[in-house]
Design a protein around this motif. Structure first.
Motif, PDB file in Angstrom:
ATOM      1  N   GLU A 100     107.533  17.801 -22.879  1.00 10.41           N
ATOM      2  CA  GLU A 100     108.373  16.598 -22.843  1.00 10.41           C
ATOM      3  C   GLU A 100     108.301  15.847 -24.174  1.00 10.41           C
ATOM      4  O   GLU A 100     109.292  15.287 -24.643  1.00 10.41           O
ATOM      5  N   TYR A 101     107.119  15.853 -24.778  1.00  9.75           N
ATOM      6  CA  TYR A 101     106.892  15.180 -26.059  1.00  9.75           C
ATOM      7  C   TYR A 101     107.798  15.744 -27.150  1.00  9.75           C
ATOM      8  O   TYR A 101     108.197  15.029 -28.075  1.00  9.75           O
ATOM      9  N   LYS A 102     108.146  17.020 -27.021  1.00 11.14           N
ATOM     10  CA  LYS A 102     108.983  17.668 -28.027  1.00 11.14           C
ATOM     11  C   LYS A 102     110.466  17.382 -27.826  1.00 11.14           C
ATOM     12  O   LYS A 102     111.286  17.672 -28.703  1.00 11.14           O
ATOM     13  N   TYR A 132     100.907  11.198 -25.321  1.00  9.04           N
ATOM     14  CA  TYR A 132     100.786  12.374 -26.186  1.00  9.04           C
ATOM     15  C   TYR A 132     101.156  11.974 -27.608  1.00  9.04           C
ATOM     16  O   TYR A 132     102.063  11.163 -27.804  1.00  9.04           O
ATOM     17  N   GLY A 133     100.433  12.511 -28.578  1.00 11.96           N
ATOM     18  CA  GLY A 133     100.730  12.153 -29.962  1.00 11.96           C
ATOM     19  C   GLY A 133      99.980  13.021 -30.941  1.00 11.96           C
ATOM     20  O   GLY A 133      99.532  14.126 -30.610  1.00 11.96           O
ATOM     21  N   ASN A 134      99.817  12.506 -32.148  1.00 13.44           N
ATOM     22  CA  ASN A 134      99.149  13.248 -33.211  1.00 13.44           C
ATOM     23  C   ASN A 134      97.955  12.473 -33.753  1.00 13.44           C
ATOM     24  O   ASN A 134      98.051  11.269 -34.007  1.00 13.44           O
ATOM     25  N   GLY A 135      96.859  13.202 -33.941  1.00 13.79           N
ATOM     26  CA  GLY A 135      95.686  12.611 -34.568  1.00 13.79           C
ATOM     27  C   GLY A 135      95.660  12.976 -36.038  1.00 13.79           C
ATOM     28  O   GLY A 135      96.703  13.121 -36.682  1.00 13.79           O
ATOM     29  N   LEU A 136      94.471  13.156 -36.572  1.00 14.16           N
ATOM     30  CA  LEU A 136      94.351  13.538 -37.981  1.00 14.16           C
ATOM     31  C   LEU A 136      94.695  15.005 -38.200  1.00 14.16           C
ATOM     32  O   LEU A 136      95.436  15.351 -39.118  1.00 14.16           O
ATOM     33  N   TRP A 137      94.158  15.887 -37.345  1.00 15.13           N
ATOM     34  CA  TRP A 137      94.309  17.323 -37.557  1.00 15.13           C
ATOM     35  C   TRP A 137      95.275  17.999 -36.593  1.00 15.13           C
ATOM     36  O   TRP A 137      95.812  19.065 -36.895  1.00 15.13           O
ATOM     37  N   ASP A 138      95.441  17.427 -35.421  1.00  9.83           N
ATOM     38  CA  ASP A 138      96.255  18.117 -34.409  1.00  9.83           C
ATOM     39  C   ASP A 138      96.627  17.118 -33.319  1.00  9.83           C
ATOM     40  O   ASP A 138      96.427  15.910 -33.476  1.00  9.83           O
ATOM     41  N   ASN A 139      97.093  17.643 -32.202  1.00  4.77           N
ATOM     42  CA  ASN A 139      97.553  16.761 -31.121  1.00  4.77           C
ATOM     43  C   ASN A 139      96.404  16.017 -30.444  1.00  4.77           C
ATOM     44  O   ASN A 139      95.283  16.512 -30.342  1.00  4.77           O
ATOM     45  N   ILE A 140      96.733  14.824 -29.988  1.00  7.11           N
ATOM     46  CA  ILE A 140      95.845  14.041 -29.133  1.00  7.11           C
ATOM     47  C   ILE A 140      96.649  13.664 -27.892  1.00  7.11           C
ATOM     48  O   ILE A 140      97.877  13.675 -27.913  1.00  7.11           O
ATOM     49  N   GLY A 155      91.886   1.012 -17.809  1.00  7.86           N
ATOM     50  CA  GLY A 155      91.081   2.022 -18.481  1.00  7.86           C
ATOM     51  C   GLY A 155      91.960   3.001 -19.239  1.00  7.86           C
ATOM     52  O   GLY A 155      93.180   3.043 -19.054  1.00  7.86           O
ATOM     53  N   VAL A 156      91.326   3.762 -20.098  1.00 14.80           N
ATOM     54  CA  VAL A 156      92.025   4.826 -20.823  1.00 14.80           C
ATOM     55  C   VAL A 156      91.135   6.062 -20.842  1.00 14.80           C
ATOM     56  O   VAL A 156      89.907   5.971 -20.743  1.00 14.80           O
ATOM     57  N   VAL A 157      91.777   7.197 -20.947  1.00 11.75           N
ATOM     58  CA  VAL A 157      91.077   8.461 -21.208  1.00 11.75           C
ATOM     59  C   VAL A 157      91.826   9.155 -22.331  1.00 11.75           C
ATOM     60  O   VAL A 157      93.047   9.286 -22.259  1.00 11.75           O
ATOM     61  N   PHE A 158      91.101   9.533 -23.363  1.00 12.02           N
ATOM     62  CA  PHE A 158      91.723  10.253 -24.479  1.00 12.02           C
ATOM     63  C   PHE A 158      91.076  11.622 -24.632  1.00 12.02           C
ATOM     64  O   PHE A 158      89.895  11.808 -24.311  1.00 12.02           O
ATOM     65  N   ASP A 159      91.864  12.569 -25.147  1.00  7.17           N
ATOM     66  CA  ASP A 159      91.313  13.879 -25.474  1.00  7.17           C
ATOM     67  C   ASP A 159      92.037  14.374 -26.733  1.00  7.17           C
ATOM     68  O   ASP A 159      93.006  13.760 -27.177  1.00  7.17           O
ATOM     69  N   LYS A 223      94.766   5.352 -35.962  1.00  8.56           N
ATOM     70  CA  LYS A 223      96.185   5.048 -36.118  1.00  8.56           C
ATOM     71  C   LYS A 223      97.043   5.957 -35.243  1.00  8.56           C
ATOM     72  O   LYS A 223      98.082   5.544 -34.729  1.00  8.56           O
ATOM     73  N   GLY A 224      96.590   7.210 -35.074  1.00  9.74           N
ATOM     74  CA  GLY A 224      97.304   8.123 -34.189  1.00  9.74           C
ATOM     75  C   GLY A 224      97.297   7.629 -32.752  1.00  9.74           C
ATOM     76  O   GLY A 224      98.311   7.697 -32.052  1.00  9.74           O
ATOM     77  N   VAL A 225      96.144   7.129 -32.311  1.00  7.09           N
ATOM     78  CA  VAL A 225      96.047   6.566 -30.960  1.00  7.09           C
ATOM     79  C   VAL A 225      96.975   5.353 -30.837  1.00  7.09           C
ATOM     80  O   VAL A 225      97.713   5.207 -29.851  1.00  7.09           O
ATOM     81  N   ASN A 226      96.951   4.487 -31.853  1.00  6.75           N
ATOM     82  CA  ASN A 226      97.809   3.295 -31.818  1.00  6.75           C
ATOM     83  C   ASN A 226      99.289   3.678 -31.735  1.00  6.75           C
ATOM     84  O   ASN A 226     100.056   3.101 -30.951  1.00  6.75           O
ATOM     85  N   SER A 227      99.674   4.666 -32.547  1.00 10.81           N
ATOM     86  CA  SER A 227     101.071   5.113 -32.549  1.00 10.81           C
ATOM     87  C   SER A 227     101.455   5.718 -31.201  1.00 10.81           C
ATOM     88  O   SER A 227     102.567   5.495 -30.692  1.00 10.81           O
ATOM     89  N   MET A 228     100.530   6.485 -30.621  1.00  4.95           N
ATOM     90  CA  MET A 228     100.773   7.102 -29.316  1.00  4.95           C
ATOM     91  C   MET A 228     100.983   6.021 -28.246  1.00  4.95           C
ATOM     92  O   MET A 228     101.907   6.107 -27.421  1.00  4.95           O
ATOM     93  N   LEU A 229     100.136   5.000 -28.267  1.00  7.78           N
ATOM     94  CA  LEU A 229     100.271   3.906 -27.292  1.00  7.78           C
ATOM     95  C   LEU A 229     101.596   3.162 -27.502  1.00  7.78           C
ATOM     96  O   LEU A 229     102.292   2.840 -26.534  1.00  7.78           O
ATOM     97  N   ASP A 230     101.949   2.915 -28.762  1.00  5.91           N
ATOM     98  CA  ASP A 230     103.214   2.223 -29.052  1.00  5.91           C
ATOM     99  C   ASP A 230     104.400   3.002 -28.502  1.00  5.91           C
ATOM    100  O   ASP A 230     105.272   2.446 -27.823  1.00  5.91           O
ATOM    101  N   SER A 231     104.437   4.301 -28.811  1.00 12.30           N
ATOM    102  CA  SER A 231     105.625   5.080 -28.453  1.00 12.30           C
ATOM    103  C   SER A 231     105.760   5.234 -26.939  1.00 12.30           C
ATOM    104  O   SER A 231     106.866   5.169 -26.401  1.00 12.30           O
ATOM    105  N   TYR A 232     104.631   5.409 -26.236  1.00  8.66           N
ATOM    106  CA  TYR A 232     104.746   5.610 -24.783  1.00  8.66           C
ATOM    107  C   TYR A 232     104.968   4.305 -24.032  1.00  8.66           C
ATOM    108  O   TYR A 232     105.652   4.290 -23.005  1.00  8.66           O
TER     109      TYR A 232
END
Length: 245
Positions: A100-102, A132-140, A155-159, A223-232
């Motif tokens: 869906e992210y794509k 769903y988003g992007n971290g430094l090296w790959d998807n988060i 709460g949040v859970v990240f991977d 910043k990747g986490v922040n961007s992911m939260l913003d977009s979703y």
């Protein structure tokens, strides 16, 4: 004396083809046999993440796999909406958040996991939104649980797939994720706004509901986490606003 010349190109090529076919069939068979277990484990991990975000780390301590599924079945209902907040008649179990992210935003199928109180199924504990988003090296990726008021983070859970151990990979640590608990997804004007990791670590943001203590040496992942939260939160904004009316 063997009638085959094992040093000939024909023999070597034939041998390589036979081995490739045999091992290909074996790998396909093993993959087919293991697929049900792999699918079950992926489902179980998703349910564990959703409940962990909604109920907290301690709520699931000591709970066996079977009990996680039972608790999920008892307390979680799912709605699927589009980016306009409209309900969609689709099977949530077939939705891949990665796929869906794509997609273009207008075509996405967006699950919302509604977690009810386990002793009072009329009371909503939280709404859980996948991320769903992007971290430094790959998807988060992860899950954001918001209380029934649709303002307060439960709460949040990240991977992640490949963030740096000891730095960006710390987004999976319960102590780091706990920094989001009690933060807000609305600003002082009542508009939806995501809480953000701040640069640096060890700072006190107790009285600043949109600021979260960051992770030293993991600025880009943060910043990747922040961007992911913003977009979703932008994606789910119509759903949230409709529920609050």
């Amino acid at each position: 004396m063997s009638k085959f010349n094992k040093n000939s190109n024909g023999y070597i090529l034939t041998y390589a083809i036979i081995m490739t076919v045999v091992f290909g069939i074996l790998l396909a068979f093993v993959s087919l046999v293991l697929k049900p277990n792999q699918d079950f484990n992926r489902l179980l991990e998703k349910r564990d993440f959703i409940l962990r975000a909604a109920l907290g780390e301690k709520a699931l301590e000591g709970i066996e796999k079977q009990e996680i599924s039972e608790l999920y079945e008892k307390t979680v209902k799912v709605e699927v909406v589009n980016s306009k907040g409209e309900k969609m008649d689709v099977d949530e179990s077939k939705i891949s958040i990665f796929k869906e992210y794509k997609k273009p935003v207008a075509e996405r199928e967006l699950p919302v996991y509604i977690v009810y109180n386990k002793t009072d199924n009329s009371k909503i504990e939280s709404y859980v939104f996948p991320l769903y988003g992007n971290g430094l090296w790959d998807n988060i990726w992860g899950y954001l649980a918001v209380a029934g008021d649709l303002e307060t983070v439960k709460g949040v859970v990240f991977d992640h797939k490949g963030e740096t151990p000891g730095l960006g990979a710390r987004i999976t640590e319960p102590a780091v994720q706990a920094r989001f608990v009690g933060k807000k997804i609305v600003n002082a004007s009542g508009q939806i706004e995501a809480p953000h990791f701040q640069k640096g670590e060890g700072n006190n943001y107790d009285n600043q509901p949109l600021k979260v203590d960051g992770m030293s040496g993991a600025t880009i992942t943060g910043k990747g986490v922040n961007s992911m939260l913003d977009s979703y939160l932008e994606l789910y904004k119509p759903f949230i606003e409709a529920k609050k009316r």
